[in-house]
Design a protein around this motif. Structure first.
Motif, PDB file in Angstrom:
ATOM      1  N   CYS A 164       0.845  -1.196   0.000  1.00 19.69           N
ATOM      2  CA  CYS A 164       0.000   0.000   0.000  1.00 19.69           C
ATOM      3  C   CYS A 164       0.879   1.245   0.000  1.00 19.69           C
ATOM      4  O   CYS A 164       1.767   1.370   0.841  1.00 19.69           O
ATOM      5  CB  CYS A 164      -0.902  -0.001   1.232  1.00 19.69           C
ATOM      6  N   CYS A 219       0.186   3.140   3.635  1.00 23.42           N
ATOM      7  CA  CYS A 219       0.527   2.631   4.962  1.00 23.42           C
ATOM      8  C   CYS A 219       1.517   1.456   4.916  1.00 23.42           C
ATOM      9  O   CYS A 219       1.997   1.018   5.960  1.00 23.42           O
ATOM     10  CB  CYS A 219      -0.727   2.202   5.720  1.00 23.42           C
ATOM     11  N   CYS A 277      -7.065  -0.881   0.432  1.00 22.82           N
ATOM     12  CA  CYS A 277      -6.064  -1.398   1.366  1.00 22.82           C
ATOM     13  C   CYS A 277      -6.769  -1.876   2.633  1.00 22.82           C
ATOM     14  O   CYS A 277      -7.578  -1.136   3.196  1.00 22.82           O
ATOM     15  CB  CYS A 277      -5.062  -0.298   1.699  1.00 22.82           C
ATOM     16  N   CYS A 323      -5.626   0.693   5.693  1.00 25.16           N
ATOM     17  CA  CYS A 323      -5.970   2.115   5.831  1.00 25.16           C
ATOM     18  C   CYS A 323      -7.103   2.537   4.897  1.00 25.16           C
ATOM     19  O   CYS A 323      -7.396   3.721   4.801  1.00 25.16           O
ATOM     20  CB  CYS A 323      -4.733   2.975   5.578  1.00 25.16           C
TER      21      CYS A 323
HETATM   22 ZN    ZN Z   1      -2.877   1.136   3.420  1.00 28.14          ZN
END
Ligand code: ZN
Ligand code: ZN
Length: 181
Positions: free
Chosen positions: A115, A118, A129, A132
């Motif tokens: 991601c 994050c 994701c 997050c």
């Molecule tokens: Zn993420």
């Protein structure tokens, strides 16, 4: 021709992950082939004339070079797919007739994506994701299923993607760029 461009940069990206030592081995392989050629001719043990040996050395060098590069590729590619680099490199080298390399391409896992926001690991096909809720692919705002960037209507629920699509597509484009390594 954006599609052609994309595939050629992807190909270059794939080439770039091969470590420098693999390229070094290829050069050494060529040098060895040329050295063998010169030595064979100097000692007059060569069964073929020089004119026939030169193309043979080039073909042989290219073949062996591709083999080394593929092993180098397996070595790097296994790592970014969460597979054992050592085990697969050894298999690629030890199984004769390049069968280890063929086996690798048959059995390799999908690439692990990260991601961009994050750093959580993502599986292919994820729309968001799991860490997050970063939007990874364009999705239909109504049914939340993945759609293609140019779609005007959702292929699953038929809702109009027109208004929200631009925003969605932009988000997906930047996600693809930053996670595309
Ligand atoms: Zn993420
Ligand atoms: Zn939908």
């Amino acid at each position: 021709m954006p599609i052609k461009n994309e595939s050629s940069t992807r190909f270059m990206d794939e080439i770039r992950i091969i470590s420098p030592w693999a390229f070094l081995l290829v050069i050494l392989g060529y040098l060895a082939a040329i050295a063998a050629l010169v030595i064979a001719n100097l000692s007059r043990k060569s069964p073929f004339p020089l004119a026939a040996m030169v193309p043979m050395a080039i073909v042989g060098g290219t073949f062996v070079g591709c083999y080394f590069l593929l092993i180098g590729y397996v070595n790097r590619d296994a790592g970014r797919r969460g597979m054992s680099r050592l085990a697969w490199t050894l298999l690629a080298i030890l199984i004769p007739n390049a069968l280890g390399i063929v086996l690798y391409f048959v059995l390799r896992k999908p690439r692990i994506a990260i991601c961009p926001q994050c750093g959580a690991s993502l599986e292919p096909g994820f729309g968001f994701c799991p860490g997050c809720r970063y939007r990874l692919n364009p999705v239909c705002l109504k049914c939340q299923r993945a759609v293609h960037a140019g779609d005007k209507f959702c292929p699953y629920c038929g809702s109009d993607l027109g208004a929200g699509a631009n925003e969605v597509v932009q988000g997906a484009g930047s996600a693809g760029k930053s996670s595309g390594f």
